[in-house]
Design a protein around this motif. Sequence first.
Motif, short mmCIF file in Angstrom:
data_model
loop_
_atom_site.label_atom_id
_atom_site.label_comp_id
_atom_site.label_asym_id
_atom_site.label_seq_id
_atom_site.Cartn_x
_atom_site.Cartn_y
_atom_site.Cartn_z
N GLN A 1 45.35 35.71 19.09
CA GLN A 1 44.86 35.19 17.81
C GLN A 1 45.98 35.32 16.78
O GLN A 1 46.81 36.24 16.85
N ARG A 2 45.99 34.48 15.83
CA ARG A 2 47.01 34.54 14.77
C ARG A 2 46.96 35.92 14.10
O ARG A 2 45.90 36.38 13.70
N GLY A 3 48.10 36.58 14.04
CA GLY A 3 48.18 37.89 13.42
C GLY A 3 47.87 39.05 14.35
O GLY A 3 48.03 40.20 14.00
N ALA A 4 47.41 38.76 15.58
CA ALA A 4 47.08 39.82 16.53
C ALA A 4 48.32 40.21 17.32
O ALA A 4 49.26 39.44 17.46
N MET A 5 48.33 41.44 17.83
CA MET A 5 49.46 41.95 18.59
C MET A 5 49.57 41.30 19.97
O MET A 5 50.63 41.15 20.51
N GLY A 6 48.46 40.93 20.56
CA GLY A 6 48.48 40.34 21.90
C GLY A 6 47.12 39.78 22.25
O GLY A 6 46.15 39.96 21.52
N GLY A 7 47.07 39.09 23.37
CA GLY A 7 45.82 38.49 23.79
C GLY A 7 44.99 39.43 24.63
O GLY A 7 45.45 40.48 25.07
N TRP A 8 43.75 39.06 24.83
CA TRP A 8 42.87 39.77 25.75
C TRP A 8 42.86 39.02 27.05
O TRP A 8 43.29 37.87 27.15
N LEU A 9 42.33 39.66 28.07
CA LEU A 9 42.28 39.00 29.38
C LEU A 9 41.22 37.91 29.36
O LEU A 9 40.18 38.04 28.73
N ASP A 10 41.51 36.84 30.08
CA ASP A 10 40.62 35.69 30.13
C ASP A 10 39.97 35.53 31.50
O ASP A 10 38.80 35.21 31.60
N ALA A 11 40.75 35.74 32.57
CA ALA A 11 40.23 35.49 33.91
C ALA A 11 41.17 36.10 34.95
O ALA A 11 42.29 36.48 34.65
N VAL A 12 40.65 36.16 36.18
CA VAL A 12 41.48 36.44 37.35
C VAL A 12 41.79 35.07 37.95
O VAL A 12 40.91 34.23 38.08
N GLN A 13 43.05 34.84 38.28
CA GLN A 13 43.44 33.56 38.86
C GLN A 13 43.89 33.77 40.30
O GLN A 13 44.61 34.73 40.59
N LEU A 14 43.47 32.88 41.17
CA LEU A 14 43.94 32.86 42.55
C LEU A 14 44.63 31.53 42.78
O LEU A 14 44.11 30.49 42.38
N VAL A 15 45.80 31.57 43.39
CA VAL A 15 46.49 30.37 43.82
C VAL A 15 46.51 30.45 45.33
O VAL A 15 47.06 31.39 45.91
N THR A 16 45.86 29.47 45.96
CA THR A 16 45.68 29.51 47.41
C THR A 16 46.46 28.40 48.09
O THR A 16 46.78 27.38 47.49
N GLU A 17 46.73 28.61 49.35
CA GLU A 17 47.40 27.63 50.21
C GLU A 17 46.53 27.43 51.44
O GLU A 17 45.38 27.88 51.48
N ASN A 18 47.09 26.79 52.46
CA ASN A 18 46.37 26.61 53.72
C ASN A 18 45.99 27.97 54.30
O ASN A 18 46.69 28.95 54.10
N GLY A 19 44.89 28.01 55.02
CA GLY A 19 44.46 29.24 55.64
C GLY A 19 43.58 30.10 54.76
O GLY A 19 43.08 31.14 55.18
N TRP A 20 43.37 29.66 53.52
CA TRP A 20 42.52 30.41 52.61
C TRP A 20 41.08 30.36 53.09
O TRP A 20 40.59 29.33 53.53
N SER A 21 40.39 31.48 52.99
CA SER A 21 39.01 31.57 53.45
C SER A 21 38.07 31.74 52.26
O SER A 21 38.05 32.79 51.61
N ALA A 22 37.28 30.71 51.99
CA ALA A 22 36.28 30.78 50.92
C ALA A 22 35.28 31.90 51.23
O ALA A 22 34.85 32.61 50.33
#
Length: 126
Positions: free
Chosen positions: A44-65
Amino acid sequence: MTRIEVRVDEHDEDEALQSLCGWLTDDFAVRTTAEVSLLERPAQRGAMGGWLDAVQLVTENGWSAASFVLALAAWRQTRARAPHITVRQGDLEITITDASPAEIERAISALSELAPTPNQSGGQQA
């Protein structure tokens, strides 16, 4: 390559996302088929840093849902108050509210349809 974002509905969202990220990173089936990281919200404007938004996964072939969804359900059971978990990939959004067998099956089915096959990702068929 597929990008998946996971959000949690919990009072201390930052702690929950850090915990979930660690859980997924420690899960052998997840960490060997996906790159797991934390996403921050823009500061946010004037804030020292951001808060966490999400966990991200980047998957390729072989990924198991299935492995991924089962890891989410297992992590959810470790929480004092089992949070709702929202998984987003592109236009698809799935919310896990009670982690019932039917809900887990629906999440696995929906995410499996998105998983790239070797032909979709440019690989060659044997």
